[in-house]
Design a protein around this motif. Structure first.
Motif, PDB file in Angstrom:
ATOM      1  N   ALA A 337       0.842  -1.201   0.000  1.00  0.00           N
ATOM      2  CA  ALA A 337       0.000   0.000   0.000  1.00  0.00           C
ATOM      3  C   ALA A 337       0.874   1.247   0.000  1.00  0.00           C
ATOM      4  O   ALA A 337       0.907   2.000   0.974  1.00  0.00           O
ATOM      5  CB  ALA A 337      -0.916  -0.011   1.221  1.00  0.00           C
ATOM      6  N   PRO A 338       1.608   1.496  -1.096  1.00  0.00           N
ATOM      7  CA  PRO A 338       2.467   2.686  -1.144  1.00  0.00           C
ATOM      8  C   PRO A 338       1.638   3.961  -1.015  1.00  0.00           C
ATOM      9  O   PRO A 338       0.520   4.041  -1.530  1.00  0.00           O
ATOM     10  CB  PRO A 338       3.119   2.600  -2.527  1.00  0.00           C
ATOM     11  CG  PRO A 338       2.821   1.244  -3.050  1.00  0.00           C
ATOM     12  CD  PRO A 338       1.622   0.738  -2.342  1.00  0.00           C
ATOM     13  N   GLU A 339       2.183   4.926  -0.324  1.00  0.00           N
ATOM     14  CA  GLU A 339       1.477   6.191  -0.168  1.00  0.00           C
ATOM     15  C   GLU A 339       1.222   6.805  -1.544  1.00  0.00           C
ATOM     16  O   GLU A 339       2.098   6.856  -2.398  1.00  0.00           O
ATOM     17  CB  GLU A 339       2.287   7.157   0.698  1.00  0.00           C
ATOM     18  CG  GLU A 339       1.486   8.332   1.219  1.00  0.00           C
ATOM     19  CD  GLU A 339       0.288   7.902   2.060  1.00  0.00           C
ATOM     20  OE1 GLU A 339      -0.764   8.557   1.941  1.00  0.00           O
ATOM     21  OE2 GLU A 339       0.399   6.917   2.812  1.00  0.00           O
ATOM     22  N   GLY A 340       0.004   7.247  -1.765  1.00  0.00           N
ATOM     23  CA  GLY A 340      -0.369   7.824  -3.047  1.00  0.00           C
ATOM     24  C   GLY A 340      -0.912   6.818  -4.039  1.00  0.00           C
ATOM     25  O   GLY A 340      -1.340   7.194  -5.133  1.00  0.00           O
ATOM     26  N   SER A 341      -0.909   5.535  -3.668  1.00  0.00           N
ATOM     27  CA  SER A 341      -1.408   4.496  -4.572  1.00  0.00           C
ATOM     28  C   SER A 341      -2.906   4.297  -4.380  1.00  0.00           C
ATOM     29  O   SER A 341      -3.526   4.862  -3.480  1.00  0.00           O
ATOM     30  CB  SER A 341      -0.684   3.176  -4.307  1.00  0.00           C
ATOM     31  OG  SER A 341      -1.131   2.594  -3.088  1.00  0.00           O
ATOM     32  N   ASN A 342      -3.471   3.456  -5.230  1.00  0.00           N
ATOM     33  CA  ASN A 342      -4.885   3.086  -5.117  1.00  0.00           C
ATOM     34  C   ASN A 342      -5.054   1.700  -4.508  1.00  0.00           C
ATOM     35  O   ASN A 342      -6.048   1.014  -4.755  1.00  0.00           O
ATOM     36  CB  ASN A 342      -5.550   3.138  -6.487  1.00  0.00           C
ATOM     37  CG  ASN A 342      -5.636   4.547  -7.034  1.00  0.00           C
ATOM     38  OD1 ASN A 342      -5.941   5.486  -6.308  1.00  0.00           O
ATOM     39  ND2 ASN A 342      -5.345   4.711  -8.320  1.00  0.00           N
ATOM     40  N   SER A 343      -4.082   1.291  -3.713  1.00  0.00           N
ATOM     41  CA  SER A 343      -4.098  -0.044  -3.114  1.00  0.00           C
ATOM     42  C   SER A 343      -5.330  -0.256  -2.240  1.00  0.00           C
ATOM     43  O   SER A 343      -5.823   0.657  -1.584  1.00  0.00           O
ATOM     44  CB  SER A 343      -2.841  -0.243  -2.266  1.00  0.00           C
ATOM     45  OG  SER A 343      -2.943  -1.408  -1.474  1.00  0.00           O
ATOM     46  N   TRP A 344      -5.792  -1.506  -2.216  1.00  0.00           N
ATOM     47  CA  TRP A 344      -6.932  -1.891  -1.382  1.00  0.00           C
ATOM     48  C   TRP A 344      -6.479  -2.553  -0.074  1.00  0.00           C
ATOM     49  O   TRP A 344      -7.307  -3.046   0.688  1.00  0.00           O
ATOM     50  CB  TRP A 344      -7.832  -2.861  -2.145  1.00  0.00           C
ATOM     51  CG  TRP A 344      -8.653  -2.224  -3.227  1.00  0.00           C
ATOM     52  CD1 TRP A 344      -8.326  -1.160  -4.010  1.00  0.00           C
ATOM     53  CD2 TRP A 344      -9.958  -2.636  -3.648  1.00  0.00           C
ATOM     54  NE1 TRP A 344      -9.329  -0.881  -4.898  1.00  0.00           N
ATOM     55  CE2 TRP A 344     -10.354  -1.775  -4.702  1.00  0.00           C
ATOM     56  CE3 TRP A 344     -10.825  -3.648  -3.257  1.00  0.00           C
ATOM     57  CZ2 TRP A 344     -11.582  -1.899  -5.353  1.00  0.00           C
ATOM     58  CZ3 TRP A 344     -12.044  -3.773  -3.909  1.00  0.00           C
ATOM     59  CH2 TRP A 344     -12.420  -2.900  -4.943  1.00  0.00           C
ATOM     60  N   MET A 441      -4.764   3.353  15.330  1.00  0.00           N
ATOM     61  CA  MET A 441      -3.829   3.677  14.258  1.00  0.00           C
ATOM     62  C   MET A 441      -3.678   5.190  14.119  1.00  0.00           C
ATOM     63  O   MET A 441      -4.546   5.963  14.554  1.00  0.00           O
ATOM     64  CB  MET A 441      -4.328   3.090  12.935  1.00  0.00           C
ATOM     65  CG  MET A 441      -4.272   1.575  12.869  1.00  0.00           C
ATOM     66  SD  MET A 441      -2.558   1.014  12.700  1.00  0.00           S
ATOM     67  CE  MET A 441      -2.813  -0.741  12.427  1.00  0.00           C
ATOM     68  N   ASN A 442      -2.591   5.601  13.493  1.00  0.00           N
ATOM     69  CA  ASN A 442      -2.400   7.016  13.194  1.00  0.00           C
ATOM     70  C   ASN A 442      -3.549   7.522  12.326  1.00  0.00           C
ATOM     71  O   ASN A 442      -3.977   6.843  11.398  1.00  0.00           O
ATOM     72  CB  ASN A 442      -1.075   7.229  12.452  1.00  0.00           C
ATOM     73  CG  ASN A 442       0.130   6.949  13.332  1.00  0.00           C
ATOM     74  OD1 ASN A 442       0.132   7.279  14.512  1.00  0.00           O
ATOM     75  ND2 ASN A 442       1.159   6.335  12.762  1.00  0.00           N
ATOM     76  N   GLY A 443      -4.048   8.684  12.653  1.00  0.00           N
ATOM     77  CA  GLY A 443      -5.145   9.259  11.890  1.00  0.00           C
ATOM     78  C   GLY A 443      -6.514   8.829  12.370  1.00  0.00           C
ATOM     79  O   GLY A 443      -7.527   9.170  11.763  1.00  0.00           O
ATOM     80  N   GLY A 444      -6.559   8.050  13.464  1.00  0.00           N
ATOM     81  CA  GLY A 444      -7.835   7.625  14.020  1.00  0.00           C
ATOM     82  C   GLY A 444      -8.271   6.265  13.528  1.00  0.00           C
ATOM     83  O   GLY A 444      -7.836   5.773  12.487  1.00  0.00           O
ATOM     84  N   GLY A 445      -9.142   5.642  14.293  1.00  0.00           N
ATOM     85  CA  GLY A 445      -9.641   4.325  13.933  1.00  0.00           C
ATOM     86  C   GLY A 445      -8.651   3.224  14.276  1.00  0.00           C
ATOM     87  O   GLY A 445      -7.592   3.455  14.876  1.00  0.00           O
ATOM     88  N   LYS A 452      -5.243   7.282   3.714  1.00  0.00           N
ATOM     89  CA  LYS A 452      -6.336   7.259   4.690  1.00  0.00           C
ATOM     90  C   LYS A 452      -6.931   8.644   4.936  1.00  0.00           C
ATOM     91  O   LYS A 452      -8.139   8.786   5.153  1.00  0.00           O
ATOM     92  CB  LYS A 452      -5.813   6.666   5.995  1.00  0.00           C
ATOM     93  CG  LYS A 452      -6.843   6.500   7.093  1.00  0.00           C
ATOM     94  CD  LYS A 452      -6.192   5.832   8.289  1.00  0.00           C
ATOM     95  CE  LYS A 452      -7.118   5.736   9.476  1.00  0.00           C
ATOM     96  NZ  LYS A 452      -6.446   5.092  10.635  1.00  0.00           N
ATOM     97  N   SER A 453      -6.113   9.678   4.885  1.00  0.00           N
ATOM     98  CA  SER A 453      -6.602  11.028   5.186  1.00  0.00           C
ATOM     99  C   SER A 453      -7.395  11.641   4.039  1.00  0.00           C
ATOM    100  O   SER A 453      -8.154  12.591   4.241  1.00  0.00           O
ATOM    101  CB  SER A 453      -5.423  11.945   5.536  1.00  0.00           C
ATOM    102  OG  SER A 453      -4.522  12.041   4.435  1.00  0.00           O
ATOM    103  N   THR A 454      -7.233  11.106   2.834  1.00  0.00           N
ATOM    104  CA  THR A 454      -7.888  11.712   1.671  1.00  0.00           C
ATOM    105  C   THR A 454      -8.851  10.778   0.956  1.00  0.00           C
ATOM    106  O   THR A 454      -9.723  11.239   0.217  1.00  0.00           O
ATOM    107  CB  THR A 454      -6.832  12.193   0.660  1.00  0.00           C
ATOM    108  OG1 THR A 454      -5.999  11.081   0.281  1.00  0.00           O
ATOM    109  CG2 THR A 454      -5.962  13.281   1.264  1.00  0.00           C
ATOM    110  N   ARG A 455      -8.702   9.469   1.150  1.00  0.00           N
ATOM    111  CA  ARG A 455      -9.592   8.522   0.481  1.00  0.00           C
ATOM    112  C   ARG A 455     -10.799   8.232   1.365  1.00  0.00           C
ATOM    113  O   ARG A 455     -11.012   8.862   2.383  1.00  0.00           O
ATOM    114  CB  ARG A 455      -8.837   7.231   0.150  1.00  0.00           C
ATOM    115  CG  ARG A 455      -7.683   7.441  -0.826  1.00  0.00           C
ATOM    116  CD  ARG A 455      -6.856   6.183  -0.970  1.00  0.00           C
ATOM    117  NE  ARG A 455      -7.449   5.220  -1.886  1.00  0.00           N
ATOM    118  CZ  ARG A 455      -7.027   3.960  -2.004  1.00  0.00           C
ATOM    119  NH1 ARG A 455      -6.044   3.512  -1.229  1.00  0.00           N
ATOM    120  NH2 ARG A 455      -7.594   3.147  -2.871  1.00  0.00           N
TER     121      ARG A 455
END
Length: 458
Positions: A337-344, A441-445, A452-455
């Motif tokens: 799940a690279p940052e900026g990717s569309n990984s699921w 986790m970082n960013g909540g949840g 996670k912060s934008t998707r």
């Protein structure tokens, strides 16, 4: 060529030349019960040989354990790669020689279905579940070693899953091969008697624990990607499957099978995956397969434990499965799940989680990963042991994972549908089951994923 190559291999290993019926170890299952039936499910074993590519005389002995619904209308298959006792030890060949006279096989004794018995998770949706064991060495220094970084084991899992889809629960696949029609060995009713998947259904969730979690990463890539990456790494993959007789019968190479006869990966579940990239020519690791998965629209779950040194410590797993440090790119999850990717891909971290806590039966060998010597971080932390809350959590998680799939095809929806699915909603909370908690986790949840912060938000 194929028969001659395997014959040459057998002549070098004469203990392989004995023909016998599959039997169950007396410590587990009586040999007279084949297959056995438990309520509305059957259990069976299949013994075969895999030639990785039809052009190359390289073979691997395989045993598959499988639970399947008695009505033979399975809606999908979970193919599990186990994480210890992957294959044979130094006494493997003496055991095979003795087994030829005692109606046994050392691969049968590994019995992974006892240690990862999540079979209750498959019942509600009428799925099947299988476990693959292969005769890889368990010590370092030989090319056919399996210590986590060997993509061949993932290829074997994919081939085993495809075999089950096409032929079902049988050692005698050749009885239903059209090329044998008109011969005495052909049985026109064999396919109907042996197959247990619903007609046209080839959905497979690939799953695994420890080194098996890394192997499952390769298997989940699917046939075309396995072939493509195999060519690049000199691990060609167009397998032929043999029965285990002297002068054996064999299948057509897999590229000639119909697409619906091959496994269709619809999901990936990794329990504390351990990768071990050591010597690229021999032990290359799974990074290329993770990078391929990052581009696929495929539901992917990774579970790690708070005190799981085997998968989180870089001395044990290269690279580690996951890191709590933001921006750490040297992990398996960062490659999935690279940052900026569309990984699921989605990850969760079990509070007090250990490496052996997933097991449904105690294994002294696997428990060594959690010993004070191998995991000082867990000393005095009351980490989970096998047969406890962590194994119940996995069983419940697998059930939730299976429930997102329809009767036909893979997951229906896009990334936001996956993140908002009942499975992720169940997982993304502090206390998903019993007394087991997840760490925030970082960013909540309680889950993390790329962007996670934008998707989509759960």
């Amino acid at each position: 060529m194929r028969c001659g190559a395997l014959l040459f291999f057998l002549l070098l290993n004469p203990c392989f030349c004995f023909k016998r019926e599959v039997s169950f170890p007396s410590t587990r299952i009586p040999s007279v019960m084949k297959p056995i039936r438990i309520n509305n499910y059957c259990f069976d074993r299949i013994h075969a040989w895999i030639q990785y590519d039809w052009q190359i005389p390289q073979f691997m002995e395989v045993v598959i354990e499988v639970f399947y619904p008695e009505n033979r209308k399975a809606e999908g298959l979970v193919m599990f790669n186990h994480g210890f006792l992957i294959g044979n030890d130094l006494l493997f060949y003496p055991k095979k020689i003795i087994g030829a006279f005692t109606d046994d096989n050392p691969l049968f004794g590994i019995n992974p279905s006892a240690y990862y018995n999540y079979s209750s998770a498959i019942v509600e949706k009428n799925w099947a579940m299988a476990f693959v064991t292969t005769s890889h060495m368990q010590f370092e220094g030989v090319p056919w070693i399996d210590i986590g970084g060997n993509p061949r084991v993932g290829q074997e899992a994919y081939a085993a899953a495809s075999y089950l889809i096409k032929y079902g629960a049988t050692d005698f696949f050749f009885r239903q091969e059209e090329k044998n029609r008109g011969l005495e060995i052909f049985d026109p009713n064999a396919a109907e008697k042996n197959r247990f998947m619903k007609p046209g259904c080839n959905n497979v969730i690939f799953a695994g624990h420890s080194v098996g979690g890394a192997h499952a990463q390769a298997a989940a890539c699917g046939f075309e990607t396995l072939q493509e990456l195999g060519r690049k790494s000199y691990r060609l993959f167009d397998p032929v499957i043999f029965d285990r007789e002297f002068l054996p019968e064999y299948t057509e190479r897999m590229s000639k099978w119909q697409p619906h006869e091959r496994a269709n990966p619809v999901g990936l579940l990794q329990l504390s995956p351990v990768d071990q990239k050591i010597l690229p020519p021999l032990i290359p690791g799974m990074q290329p397969y993770r990078e391929a998965l990052a581009a696929k629209k495929l539901p992917i779950l990774m579970i790690v434990g708070q005190y799981d040194c085997a998968c989180l410590n870089s001395k044990n797993s290269n690279p580690p499965a996951w890191s709590a440090t933001p921006g750490d790119t040297n992990t398996q999850f960062a490659q999935l799940a690279p940052e900026g990717s569309n990984s699921w891909a989605v990850v969760a971290n079990v509070a007090r989680g250990s490496h052996s806590g997933y097991l449904t039966e105690n294994s002294e060998l696997c428990a060594l990963a959690d010993s004070a010597k191998n995991c000082p971080a867990g000393v005095g932390k009351d980490t989970y042991k096998s047969c406890g809350e962590e194994s119940l959590f996995v069983n419940a998680l697998l059930k939730e994972f299976i429930n997102i799939y329809p009767s036909e095809g893979g997951f229906q929806g896009e990334f936001c549908d996956w993140i908002k699915s009942d499975c992720i909603q169940w997982l993304n909370r502090e206390n998903p089951i019993g007394s087991l908690n997840l760490l925030p986790m970082n960013g909540g949840g309680y889950i993390d994923y790329a962007g996670k912060s934008t998707r989509c938000k759960p």
